[in-house]
Design a protein around this motif. Sequence first.
Motif, PDB file in Angstrom:
ATOM      1  N   SER A  66     -32.609   5.830  45.256  1.00  0.00           N
ATOM      2  CA  SER A  66     -32.841   4.418  44.943  1.00  0.00           C
ATOM      3  C   SER A  66     -34.305   4.230  44.548  1.00  0.00           C
ATOM      4  N   PRO A  67     -34.592   3.379  43.577  1.00  0.00           N
ATOM      5  CA  PRO A  67     -35.986   3.172  43.174  1.00  0.00           C
ATOM      6  C   PRO A  67     -36.781   2.427  44.239  1.00  0.00           C
ATOM      7  N   LEU A  68     -38.073   2.722  44.294  1.00  0.00           N
ATOM      8  CA  LEU A  68     -38.987   2.007  45.163  1.00  0.00           C
ATOM      9  C   LEU A  68     -39.554   0.810  44.400  1.00  0.00           C
ATOM     10  N   THR A  69     -39.924  -0.215  45.108  1.00  0.00           N
ATOM     11  CA  THR A  69     -40.484  -1.398  44.468  1.00  0.00           C
ATOM     12  C   THR A  69     -41.978  -1.462  44.726  1.00  0.00           C
ATOM     13  N   CYS A  70     -42.743  -1.573  43.638  1.00  0.00           N
ATOM     14  CA  CYS A  70     -44.192  -1.644  43.712  1.00  0.00           C
ATOM     15  C   CYS A  70     -44.633  -3.040  43.277  1.00  0.00           C
ATOM     16  N   TYR A  71     -45.311  -3.741  44.163  1.00  0.00           N
ATOM     17  CA  TYR A  71     -45.808  -5.088  43.858  1.00  0.00           C
ATOM     18  C   TYR A  71     -47.282  -4.973  43.463  1.00  0.00           C
ATOM     19  N   GLY A  72     -47.538  -5.119  42.178  1.00  0.00           N
ATOM     20  CA  GLY A  72     -48.885  -4.840  41.687  1.00  0.00           C
ATOM     21  C   GLY A  72     -49.129  -3.352  41.785  1.00  0.00           C
ATOM     22  N   ASP A  73     -50.027  -2.953  42.668  1.00  0.00           N
ATOM     23  CA  ASP A  73     -50.273  -1.532  42.929  1.00  0.00           C
ATOM     24  C   ASP A  73     -49.916  -1.160  44.362  1.00  0.00           C
ATOM     25  N   TRP A  74     -49.126  -1.980  45.035  1.00  0.00           N
ATOM     26  CA  TRP A  74     -48.880  -1.791  46.464  1.00  0.00           C
ATOM     27  C   TRP A  74     -47.401  -1.648  46.792  1.00  0.00           C
ATOM     28  N   PHE A  75     -47.143  -0.835  47.811  1.00  0.00           N
ATOM     29  CA  PHE A  75     -45.798  -0.703  48.372  1.00  0.00           C
ATOM     30  C   PHE A  75     -45.813  -1.303  49.774  1.00  0.00           C
ATOM     31  N   PHE A  76     -44.697  -1.898  50.164  1.00  0.00           N
ATOM     32  CA  PHE A  76     -44.620  -2.525  51.476  1.00  0.00           C
ATOM     33  C   PHE A  76     -43.354  -2.087  52.210  1.00  0.00           C
ATOM     34  N   ASP A  77     -43.368  -2.286  53.524  1.00  0.00           N
ATOM     35  CA  ASP A  77     -42.192  -2.093  54.371  1.00  0.00           C
ATOM     36  C   ASP A  77     -41.628  -0.679  54.235  1.00  0.00           C
ATOM     37  N   ASP A  78     -40.311  -0.561  54.076  1.00  0.00           N
ATOM     38  CA  ASP A  78     -39.671   0.762  54.007  1.00  0.00           C
ATOM     39  C   ASP A  78     -40.150   1.566  52.807  1.00  0.00           C
ATOM     40  N   GLN A 112     -39.815   0.589  40.394  1.00  0.00           N
ATOM     41  CA  GLN A 112     -39.693  -0.637  39.620  1.00  0.00           C
ATOM     42  C   GLN A 112     -40.907  -1.516  39.918  1.00  0.00           C
ATOM     43  N   LYS A 113     -41.540  -2.004  38.857  1.00  0.00           N
ATOM     44  CA  LYS A 113     -42.775  -2.764  38.996  1.00  0.00           C
ATOM     45  C   LYS A 113     -42.480  -4.258  39.094  1.00  0.00           C
ATOM     46  N   ARG A 114     -43.188  -4.911  39.989  1.00  0.00           N
ATOM     47  CA  ARG A 114     -43.131  -6.359  40.105  1.00  0.00           C
ATOM     48  C   ARG A 114     -44.539  -6.901  40.306  1.00  0.00           C
ATOM     49  N   SER A 115     -44.693  -8.171  40.047  1.00  0.00           N
ATOM     50  CA  SER A 115     -45.976  -8.812  40.257  1.00  0.00           C
ATOM     51  C   SER A 115     -46.293  -8.850  41.749  1.00  0.00           C
ATOM     52  N   ALA A 116     -47.580  -8.757  42.077  1.00  0.00           N
ATOM     53  CA  ALA A 116     -47.992  -8.828  43.482  1.00  0.00           C
ATOM     54  C   ALA A 116     -47.583 -10.147  44.123  1.00  0.00           C
ATOM     55  N   PHE A 117     -47.463 -11.193  43.308  1.00  0.00           N
ATOM     56  CA  PHE A 117     -47.118 -12.512  43.839  1.00  0.00           C
ATOM     57  C   PHE A 117     -45.644 -12.621  44.214  1.00  0.00           C
ATOM     58  N   GLU A 118     -44.846 -11.660  43.787  1.00  0.00           N
ATOM     59  CA  GLU A 118     -43.414 -11.722  44.089  1.00  0.00           C
ATOM     60  C   GLU A 118     -43.070 -11.218  45.482  1.00  0.00           C
ATOM     61  N   TYR A 119     -44.025 -10.524  46.131  1.00  0.00           N
ATOM     62  CA  TYR A 119     -43.719  -9.967  47.448  1.00  0.00           C
ATOM     63  C   TYR A 119     -43.617 -11.061  48.500  1.00  0.00           C
ATOM     64  N   GLN A 120     -42.571 -10.969  49.295  1.00  0.00           N
ATOM     65  CA  GLN A 120     -42.382 -11.893  50.412  1.00  0.00           C
ATOM     66  C   GLN A 120     -42.301 -11.095  51.701  1.00  0.00           C
ATOM     67  N   ASN A 121     -43.198 -11.378  52.601  1.00  0.00           N
ATOM     68  CA  ASN A 121     -43.214 -10.697  53.889  1.00  0.00           C
ATOM     69  C   ASN A 121     -41.998 -11.130  54.702  1.00  0.00           C
ATOM     70  N   PRO A 122     -41.166 -10.192  55.143  1.00  0.00           N
ATOM     71  CA  PRO A 122     -39.969 -10.566  55.901  1.00  0.00           C
ATOM     72  C   PRO A 122     -40.299 -11.257  57.220  1.00  0.00           C
ATOM     73  N   LEU A 123     -41.540 -11.151  57.676  1.00  0.00           N
ATOM     74  CA  LEU A 123     -41.927 -11.813  58.917  1.00  0.00           C
ATOM     75  C   LEU A 123     -42.327 -13.268  58.705  1.00  0.00           C
TER      76      LEU A 123
END
Length: 244
Positions: A187-199, A229-240
């Motif tokens: 499965s592809p990983l999601t990169c928000y800007g230049d960052w990966f989060f969570d799993d 898969q690239k996404r904008s950094a602003f699209e990331y939503q912290n699950p917490l």
Amino acid sequence: MILSYGKIEEIAAAVTLDFDRFFFGAEAEQKQRFALPTPIDQLARDYLKLDVTFATLSSNGSIMGLTAYTDTAYEVEEKGQHYTLPLKRNQIVLDSSFMQPGKVRKLCGKRRFTLAHECAHQILFQMEEDETKTALRRKYAERKVHTPRTLKTHEDWNEWQANALGSAILMPQAEVDRAMWYINRNSPLTCYGDWFFDDDRASIETFCSVFGVSITAARIRLEKLGYVQKRSAFEYQNPLDVVM
């Protein structure tokens, strides 16, 4: 010599397949196995027969490595002093900062990529026509710290090709495919800007640990192979985060 990305991938696959048989033996032929990261030091020394040494290459850390195509010399400036560094044919020199106490582990990924980059220069040089080899004005190729590069000159193309081939040798597609199946079931990983989060952060760190590369090098390679898969950094939503 200007090669397509597809041709560079073919060269990397051929080199790593032959080297894996040479280095890993029967293990390389096993179908049910984990990824085999490329031991780049052994590839340089035992397979390509290159002499790898360390020396101070610049006063500001801008030159990370270089390789010589023939016996020549490299001018170094350090603390206002100039001196000549003799170079031998088929020699790779990495900057001494890679071996400084406290930095060996921290800079491991950067050192491995720099060495792969210089190995790629040597492989590409051997593929040049004899007339082109003779006509080359520069007798060595150097790797500077990463800066955005436009592909205008012959040197620009040489550096792009060495980066692409070095990356493909360090992280061969066949081994990346194996690793990503185990790490993330392809499965592809999601990169928000230049960052990966969570799993995905844990997955990319596992990948980096397997191949001995930096997150930046891993992200670029995985993105090229369709695993990011690239996404904008602003699209990331912290699950917490809790929306009231």
